[in-house]
Each structure stands twice: as C-alpha cells, then as structure tokens.
Design a protein around this motif. Structure first.
Motif, mmCIF file in Angstrom:
data_model
loop_
_atom_site.group_PDB
_atom_site.id
_atom_site.type_symbol
_atom_site.label_atom_id
_atom_site.label_comp_id
_atom_site.label_asym_id
_atom_site.label_seq_id
_atom_site.Cartn_x
_atom_site.Cartn_y
_atom_site.Cartn_z
ATOM 1 N N CYS A 155 -8.984 0.143 -3.730
ATOM 2 C CA CYS A 155 -8.197 1.191 -3.086
ATOM 3 C C CYS A 155 -8.978 2.496 -3.142
ATOM 4 O O CYS A 155 -10.052 2.575 -3.735
ATOM 5 C CB CYS A 155 -6.846 1.350 -3.801
ATOM 6 S SG CYS A 155 -7.017 1.952 -5.486
ATOM 7 N N TRP B 223 1.146 4.944 -5.506
ATOM 8 C CA TRP B 223 0.003 5.743 -5.924
ATOM 9 C C TRP B 223 -0.029 5.769 -7.441
ATOM 10 O O TRP B 223 1.019 5.891 -8.071
ATOM 11 C CB TRP B 223 0.127 7.177 -5.380
ATOM 12 C CG TRP B 223 0.180 7.191 -3.889
ATOM 13 C CD1 TRP B 223 1.298 7.134 -3.116
ATOM 14 C CD2 TRP B 223 -0.939 7.213 -2.994
ATOM 15 N NE1 TRP B 223 0.955 7.127 -1.780
ATOM 16 C CE2 TRP B 223 -0.415 7.178 -1.682
ATOM 17 C CE3 TRP B 223 -2.320 7.251 -3.158
ATOM 18 C CZ2 TRP B 223 -1.224 7.187 -0.547
ATOM 19 C CZ3 TRP B 223 -3.131 7.271 -2.030
ATOM 20 C CH2 TRP B 223 -2.579 7.227 -0.748
ATOM 21 N N ALA C 228 -2.108 11.844 -8.717
ATOM 22 C CA ALA C 228 -1.593 10.892 -7.715
ATOM 23 C C ALA C 228 -1.413 11.594 -6.368
ATOM 24 O O ALA C 228 -1.782 11.060 -5.309
ATOM 25 C CB ALA C 228 -0.269 10.300 -8.185
ATOM 26 N N LYS D 252 0.821 -1.217 0.000
ATOM 27 C CA LYS D 252 0.000 0.000 0.000
ATOM 28 C C LYS D 252 0.850 1.260 0.000
ATOM 29 O O LYS D 252 0.611 2.190 0.743
ATOM 30 C CB LYS D 252 -0.922 0.031 1.229
ATOM 31 C CG LYS D 252 -1.949 -1.066 1.276
ATOM 32 C CD LYS D 252 -3.075 -0.817 0.301
ATOM 33 C CE LYS D 252 -4.098 -1.956 0.339
ATOM 34 N NZ LYS D 252 -4.997 -1.890 -0.826
ATOM 35 N N GLY E 240 -3.779 4.104 -3.643
ATOM 36 C CA GLY E 240 -4.836 4.948 -4.182
ATOM 37 C C GLY E 240 -4.577 5.336 -5.618
ATOM 38 O O GLY E 240 -3.450 5.267 -6.102
ATOM 39 N N ALA F 13 -4.705 12.212 -4.694
ATOM 40 C CA ALA F 13 -5.220 10.984 -4.083
ATOM 41 C C ALA F 13 -4.489 10.707 -2.772
ATOM 42 O O ALA F 13 -5.098 10.322 -1.771
ATOM 43 C CB ALA F 13 -5.045 9.806 -5.042
ATOM 44 N N ALA F 14 -3.180 10.943 -2.775
ATOM 45 C CA ALA F 14 -2.381 10.639 -1.585
ATOM 46 C C ALA F 14 -2.660 11.625 -0.458
ATOM 47 O O ALA F 14 -2.718 11.251 0.707
ATOM 48 C CB ALA F 14 -0.896 10.663 -1.944
#
Lengths: 327, 327
Positions: free
Chosen positions: A110, A9, A317, A6, A71, A320-321
């Motif tokens: 995710c 991204w 990205a 995990k 994600g 999302a993070a």
C-alpha cells in the motif's frame, strides 16, 4: 470484515521506547489498535519485525485483512529524507539510512508516508484536535526535548528534503547550557524535561524538594513529568518554581516564533504539558507576551493539545490519506 | 505608446523618506521610473497626492497611458491589513488606517495589491534575483531596523490578516537593550543599523574611531552605512569590530530561523549589507553555523541580494501580476 476494500488507513507512532499502530476507517474512526515495546537493544532488524507485527496486530483487532489497507502513515523520530522515505539517522532507534517506506510498502502493498513524529502530531491536532481550522498552527511538544511543528494553510511546513521547525534548538542564551545537539543555549537545553529534571534533582539533593527526594531522589531517569506534577501538588515549592521558569522561558521562545510565523493558534502538548496543563499554559502565555509584538500576540490563542498519544497516529494516518505531507 | 492594452505593471516602493514607481512590461522589463521625496511633514493627503503624481510621472516616462496599467503593486511600511488593502499604522508616514488600495484603484482603475515592503523585496529577489528557484527563501534586510521575509514554495509567508517574519524582533537577549517596539533585547535593538550607529558614536566620542570622529562625529543621523564602510576602510578598528560583532549576532539569530524554516537560500540585503557585503556575509555565515543544526546549515546558501532598490518595485509588481500574495 470491512466490506469496501482499501478503505482503512493505518497510523503508526514509532518511538524509541514504545510503538503504537491504530487502524482508522475512511472517517478516521479508530477500528483497532496495538502497542509494543521498541526492542532497540535487539538491533534494527528486531525493531523492524516488531513494527510489522504491531501493525498486523492492530489490523487483526480491527478485523481488517492486510489487503484492505489503503495506506500507512508513520510518525518517525530522527532525521528523515521525506521524498525518498528514508530514516537517515535516528539515535533513539540506533538506525542509520533505513528505507522504512519501502519496507512497509513491501510488507503491506500500500501507499506509505513517513513524517516527523512531532509534525504528524501537529497535523493531527490541526485536523482533528485543538488546532482545527487554524490558518497557521504552531505545535510545541515539550517531552525529553522540545519538538515543534507548523501547519500553514493546511500543509506541514517542511524543508527541501526533511522536516523543519526545530524549535527546541532555537538559540536562547549565548554561552548557555550544553545541548544534546552539541551547541550551547538551545531552548531544550534550558527548558526541556531533561533540563528541568536536572535542575529539580539538584534541588532534591540539596534538600529543597522533600517530596521529590523521598520519591524519586536525584536520578534523572525517575524524574518524569507525572512525578514532577505530584511533587508540586505535595508542596515542593522549588520544583514548581523551576518548572514555571522553564515554561516562561519556553513562552518567550514561542513569542519569537510568533513574530516570525504570525500563527492564529499555538497548541501545547507532550508529557510535561499533559501533567500540568494549567501551570504550563499560564507561564507560556506570560512569556509569549513578553516577546511577541502586540499585533501578533493579540491574534494568537495558546491552547492545550486535545488528542494526547493519538495525535501522532491520527495525524500520520491523515497525512497518508490526504497526501498533505506530499512525500 | 504600448500597443497591447492592460499589459504593464507598476511597482511602487513607499518609504518614509522617499518613494519610487517603476513601470514594467509583461516580462518585467522596466519601461520608465520616477522618484520623489515623501512629504511626511505636509500630512497624509500630501503624501497620497505625491504617490499619484509619482506613478503618473513613471507612466509618462514609460509612454504608457493610465488605462494601459493592468495592476499596481505597492511595498508599504507599517502594519497592513492585506485582505482589506489598508495601511493600519505606519509611524514613518504618520498614517493610521489609510485605505491605500482603494485610493489607488480609484485613481488608476486597475487591480492593486499591497504588500509589506520587505516582503515585496524578498519576493523580488526570489522571482528575479539572488533567490531564484529557492524552495524556501529567507530574506534579511538590515536597514535602520532589521526586516525579514520568507517565500515558501512560491508564496510569501503571511499571517491571517497581515505580514509575518518580523525577524528584527526575535528575542535575543533577556534584559537586553530597549527596542523601538517597547521590548528589550530584540535583534534589531542589538544589531540593526541604528544600534550599530549608537555604538560607533560612543567609540567616536571616546576617541577610538578617529576617521569617524572627524567625518560624522557622534550624531546618529550622520552615521549611515556608507560612512561606516568608509571608516572601516580608513582603519577605524573599533567600527569594524562593532559591525562584525553585530553581523555575527544577526547570523546567530538567522541560524535560529534556519532551524525553524530550513531554507535553502538566505538572501542578505539592505543598506548595511550593500555597503560592506564581504564583511557582512562572512560574519553572518559564522554566526549561522554557531546556532543552526548541521543538517540545516549544510543545505543553506547565504548570498547577497542582487537587485538593490529595484527588489521592492519588481517584487511588488510581480505580486500584483501573479497574485502570489493573494490579497
């Protein structure tokens, strides 16, 4: 294989002609990437399948299993419902009400965040590119139309449910040229790449742009930014004048935006700017000074975007993070 | 006497012709108020002394000792340095680089916050008036010029050091009328009250506005909002047409702002709107629909301000109390 789970991204850039997925590690270093054509003519399902495949291909290149994805951030065209994660309407994709967030979350298990593509690109430039550290960053990306975005104190400016900063649809001229939005005199109808192409095509038709006439003719589809830059270099003075006028007009409109948002940095990107950055920045700076008030224009830097095509995937990205788009 | 100490907030509205101080309790109920003329002709020191006296008079009326003041918020004209608490330049006051925050803090020994006057008014309407609960509120206040402000997610939009949202200086018409800022074609040079007065004065001079000719003539100083409203009621059709056209043009400009900021509420206030709210709102709504994209115009309500002159003092007091202007 990446060991810590995990921790990667995915940034995805969904365009009407092509798409790109890039896998980033926790420090936003690219680990793998994949591109594909967007099969709009094959219908929405085919496009959705292609999105899934392209992300999978990027993960494969990055040597990361799907379960290693923390994600996915997607820069999308069209009108979005950011909170519900829907693409409400995207004419370029022939999509209506597609729950893209839910689809991606179902495929990759995710976190998924949708953002407007230009917003994602602006965020990318703020986070990693030419707008780093700006308190207020305005991004302007003239492509076929003219897109805009704004990062204000670290967050994208947005509306209640969707994106904002439609700088291409600022009203510039009463009774001006017809715009794709159905109104008249919008900035992008006067200064976007399509509008520019239509003007240079007339010049070519009239014999005023000999290089262009010999190399692209009068077909708007062929008159793209790279060719326009070549025509200027080859001495087509009419092409240069048309583009300079358009960029100056865009600068005047950006000056109005500066009077509203008082940015410290304006980033210019997109195909047209990439093809002729010096000319574009020169004219935008002149136009901006014509309309921005002194106390604002003194404080603002106009700079070229640094990240090119990667701005959107990087920005998506990071959104999302970091949840900076908060949807 | 108020028993709990440090529980009142003072809102101050500093204008070029008059000033007003209002003392509020912790729930922003007014406890006392004072007004005075601004003695600009007597010089900066005289104005500063009058500010101190006016706040003292309001406190006296509120029966609160100076030591009971938790903070003072001031809505100021001109160019401010918000972080340093300076009025950098205020032509209406003939001030340059006045450290008003430090002066007030020295006199009253409390927290002091400076804000742009229109920003304070917009914040007042967001907190207590017609814009309550808006996610993005745009305030537009046509007075002599046209002021604007924006509260975004509970905070005033601002620049790095000063105010933003100079909606009066949006470029509307290339080669348009000369504006007080030195540029041409700014919104306020076309649709502000001074611009309107100059147009109706010509109509009066030409005999096209008989009521106005008999009651104000062609002197711009006399052609204020209240008189213009009376002229319309008395049947001066030229006056009505000039004002409708100006309000519609303002609506078109606001439509552009809507395309950028995607507000859920636009509040209209100021002298001209207060004098003829129905006409102003009608034309602004029409103009806005001409230029705002459907997805934005569907979501936005255009409403009349509710607080009148109290918007600025209330907003300034609340900003001081809540630190939402963060300076």
């Amino acid at each position: 294989m990446v060991k810590r789970k995990k921790k990667v991204w995915v940034g995805f850039d969904l365009g009407g002609t092509k798409m790109m997925a890039t896998v980033y590690d926790g420090g936003f270093k690219p680990l793998g990437s994949a591109k594909a054509k967007t099969p709009v003519n094959e219908g929405p399902k085919a496009v959705q399948a292609r999105i899934r495949e392209t992300i999978a291909a990027a993960l494969k290149e990055a040597k990361v299993p799907a379960r290693g994805v923390a994600g996915i951030g997607v820069g999308c065209p069209g009108v979005l419902d950011l909170d519900k994660g829907l693409i409400l309407e995207a004419p370029n994709l022939a999509w209506k009400r597609v729950p893209l967030r839910a689809l991606l979350a179902g495929w990759f298990h995710c976190r998924v965040l949708l953002a407007n593509d230009v917003d994602a690109g602006t965020y990318g430039e703020w986070r990693f590119g030419a707008g780093r550290g700006a308190r207020t960053l305005v991004g302007v990306f003239p492509g076929t139309g003219i897109g805009g975005g704004c990062v204000y104190e670290g967050k994208l400016l947005r509306g209640k449910t969707g994106s904002a900063m439609e700088i291409g649809h600022l009203p510039i001229r009463e009774h001006g040229r017809l715009c794709g939005c159905g109104r008249r005199g919008c900035l992008e109808a006067l200064a976007g790449r399509l509008a520019i192409s239509a003007e240079v095509a007339q010049a070519a038709f009239r014999g005023e742009a000999p290089f262009l006439a010999a190399n692209g003719g009068s077909d708007l589809k062929k008159l793209k930014s790279g060719l326009l830059a070549k025509a200027i270099k080859a001495g087509d003075a009419a092409v240069e004048r048309i583009i300079r006028d358009a960029m100056r007009l865009m600068g005047r409109a950006i000056g109005g935006v500066v009077n509203l948002l008082a940015p410290d940095v304006v980033v210019l990107g997109g195909g047209l700017v990439e093809a002729m950055p010096r000319l574009a920045l020169e004219e935008v700076r002149i136009g901006l000074k014509e309309t921005a008030m002194d106390s604002f224009s003194k404080q603002v830097k106009v700079v070229e975007a640094e990240l090119g095509d990667d701005a959107t995937t990087l920005g998506a990205a990071a959104l999302a993070a970091e949840g900076a788009g908060r949807n």
